[in-house]
Motif scaffolding. Structure first.
Motif, PDB file in Angstrom:
ATOM      1  N   LYS A  16       0.729  -1.139  -0.125  1.00  0.00           N
ATOM      2  CA  LYS A  16       0.011  -0.054   0.061  1.00  0.00           C
ATOM      3  C   LYS A  16       0.849   1.411  -0.131  1.00  0.00           C
ATOM      4  O   LYS A  16       0.573   2.181  -0.643  1.00  0.00           O
ATOM      5  N   THR A  17       2.068   1.215   0.875  1.00  0.00           N
ATOM      6  CA  THR A  17       2.970   2.396   0.973  1.00  0.00           C
ATOM      7  C   THR A  17       3.521   2.744  -0.433  1.00  0.00           C
ATOM      8  O   THR A  17       3.615   3.878  -0.908  1.00  0.00           O
ATOM      9  N   THR A  18       3.780   1.678  -0.960  1.00  0.00           N
ATOM     10  CA  THR A  18       4.452   1.942  -2.193  1.00  0.00           C
ATOM     11  C   THR A  18       3.543   2.588  -3.267  1.00  0.00           C
ATOM     12  O   THR A  18       4.023   3.568  -4.073  1.00  0.00           O
ATOM     13  N   VAL A  19       2.453   2.036  -3.453  1.00  0.00           N
ATOM     14  CA  VAL A  19       1.437   2.465  -4.147  1.00  0.00           C
ATOM     15  C   VAL A  19       1.172   3.944  -4.073  1.00  0.00           C
ATOM     16  O   VAL A  19       0.997   4.633  -4.898  1.00  0.00           O
ATOM     17  N   ALA A  20       0.842   4.278  -2.777  1.00  0.00           N
ATOM     18  CA  ALA A  20       0.503   5.621  -2.291  1.00  0.00           C
ATOM     19  C   ALA A  20       1.600   6.389  -2.773  1.00  0.00           C
ATOM     20  O   ALA A  20       1.420   7.554  -3.185  1.00  0.00           O
ATOM     21  N   ASN A  21       2.717   6.168  -2.517  1.00  0.00           N
ATOM     22  CA  ASN A  21       4.060   7.131  -2.753  1.00  0.00           C
ATOM     23  C   ASN A  21       4.195   7.354  -4.616  1.00  0.00           C
ATOM     24  O   ASN A  21       4.499   8.250  -4.863  1.00  0.00           O
ATOM     25  N   THR A  22       3.547   6.120  -5.127  1.00  0.00           N
ATOM     26  CA  THR A  22       3.912   6.460  -6.663  1.00  0.00           C
ATOM     27  C   THR A  22       2.950   7.318  -7.044  1.00  0.00           C
ATOM     28  O   THR A  22       2.843   8.302  -8.029  1.00  0.00           O
ATOM     29  N   PHE A  23       1.436   7.131  -6.461  1.00  0.00           N
ATOM     30  CA  PHE A  23       0.269   8.060  -6.943  1.00  0.00           C
ATOM     31  C   PHE A  23       0.695   9.548  -6.412  1.00  0.00           C
ATOM     32  O   PHE A  23       0.772  10.631  -7.215  1.00  0.00           O
ATOM     33  N   ALA A  24       1.705   9.719  -5.252  1.00  0.00           N
ATOM     34  CA  ALA A  24       1.861  11.030  -4.775  1.00  0.00           C
ATOM     35  C   ALA A  24       3.147  11.578  -5.632  1.00  0.00           C
ATOM     36  O   ALA A  24       2.909  13.090  -5.736  1.00  0.00           O
ATOM     37  N   ALA A  25       3.828  10.772  -6.473  1.00  0.00           N
ATOM     38  CA  ALA A  25       4.711  11.157  -7.413  1.00  0.00           C
ATOM     39  C   ALA A  25       4.123  11.977  -8.552  1.00  0.00           C
ATOM     40  O   ALA A  25       4.636  12.902  -9.269  1.00  0.00           O
ATOM     41  N   TYR A  26       2.944  11.532  -8.752  1.00  0.00           N
ATOM     42  CA  TYR A  26       2.199  12.303  -9.880  1.00  0.00           C
ATOM     43  C   TYR A  26       1.228  13.557  -9.333  1.00  0.00           C
ATOM     44  O   TYR A  26       0.517  14.137 -10.017  1.00  0.00           O
ATOM     45  N   GLY A  27       1.581  13.798  -7.999  1.00  0.00           N
ATOM     46  CA  GLY A  27       0.996  15.084  -7.552  1.00  0.00           C
ATOM     47  C   GLY A  27      -0.279  14.914  -7.055  1.00  0.00           C
ATOM     48  O   GLY A  27      -1.128  15.791  -6.470  1.00  0.00           O
ATOM     49  N   VAL A  28      -0.754  13.559  -6.868  1.00  0.00           N
ATOM     50  CA  VAL A  28      -1.999  13.120  -6.161  1.00  0.00           C
ATOM     51  C   VAL A  28      -2.074  13.270  -4.359  1.00  0.00           C
ATOM     52  O   VAL A  28      -1.021  12.779  -3.813  1.00  0.00           O
ATOM     53  N   PRO A  29      -2.610  14.177  -3.891  1.00  0.00           N
ATOM     54  CA  PRO A  29      -2.690  14.413  -2.412  1.00  0.00           C
ATOM     55  C   PRO A  29      -3.053  12.925  -1.731  1.00  0.00           C
ATOM     56  O   PRO A  29      -3.910  12.021  -2.152  1.00  0.00           O
ATOM     57  N   ILE A  30      -2.276  12.438  -0.649  1.00  0.00           N
ATOM     58  CA  ILE A  30      -2.597  11.037   0.075  1.00  0.00           C
ATOM     59  C   ILE A  30      -3.098  11.422   1.470  1.00  0.00           C
ATOM     60  O   ILE A  30      -2.270  12.261   2.220  1.00  0.00           O
ATOM     61  N   VAL A  31      -3.921  10.990   1.951  1.00  0.00           N
ATOM     62  CA  VAL A  31      -4.460  11.016   3.294  1.00  0.00           C
ATOM     63  C   VAL A  31      -4.319   9.432   3.658  1.00  0.00           C
ATOM     64  O   VAL A  31      -5.011   8.696   3.418  1.00  0.00           O
TER      65      VAL A  31
END
Length: 212
Positions: A16-31
């Protein structure tokens, strides 16, 4: 305009953390509700008074935070204690999550929720469920490598969570995280899908993305 919300979940060690970090690299906010849970159970956290009152000082570290090791051992073997802890933490986590959501902007947001499949009320709080999936053997290997837990400890944690089948049953989208299956192209496709859904607010049929 209400932000489009994607609930991200998966069993321990699924990535999950790897996936969240990858989305974050696209500029997606993560909560991330796990990070929020750590904050509210840290020294001075909003949950600490109730935890001390309900569980006693045995479950408090010398720094004033929740003793996560002792609490983990307790709730794995005591369903009543688990329910009590959740009754303290979950309302506070939701309050903090809503506060974070109000402070961010963007077409869509990823909400990392480990218990998303276990708690039915999340269907009302997010627009789409994304599940990171892998074999149980992969979960065990990942957690042992990351946390130095024993195989027995990891299996106990997995047994306390929703089953793989339960998570897949509620999924709108599934990321396959196994050896020789890169997450990057899968996430790139999902990012485009979520941008589209955020713009159009049109529900699409469930998609299973894999690197085949």
């Amino acid at each position: 305009m209400t932000m489009f919300k994607v609930g991200l979940t998966g069993g321990i060690g699924s990535g999950k953390t790897t996936v969240a970090n990858t989305f974050a690299a696209y500029g997606v906010p993560i909560v991330d509700t796990d990070l929020i849970a750590h904050r509210v159970t840290a020294s001075g956290g909003t949950a600490m008074h109730s935890i001390r009152e309900q569980f006693g000082s045995t479950f408090i570290t010398t720094e004033g935070a929740m003793n996560r090791t002792k609490m983990r051992e307790l709730v794995f073997n005591n369903a009543q204690a688990k329910q009590l802890l959740e009754s303290i933490l979950h309302p506070l986590i939701r309050i903090e999550m809503d506060r974070e959501m109000q402070a961010i902007s963007g077409p869509y947001v990823i909400c990392v929720v480990p218990l998303l499949a276990e708690e039915g009320n999340w269907r009302k709080r997010v627009d789409r469920f994304l599940v990171v999936d892998c074999a149980v053997q992969t979960q065990v290997a990942n957690v042992i490598r990351r946390n130095s837990f024993t195989c027995k400890q990891v299996q106990a944690i997995i047994a306390s969570q929703a089953t793989r089948q339960t998570r897949l049953a509620v999924a709108d989208d599934i990321l396959i995280n196994e050896i020789n299956r890169s997450l990057l192209p899968q996430i790139a496709l999902l990012h485009q899908l979520y941008l589209y859904l955020a713009r159009c607010s049109i529900p699409l049929q469930r998609r299973i993305l894999s690197n085949v």
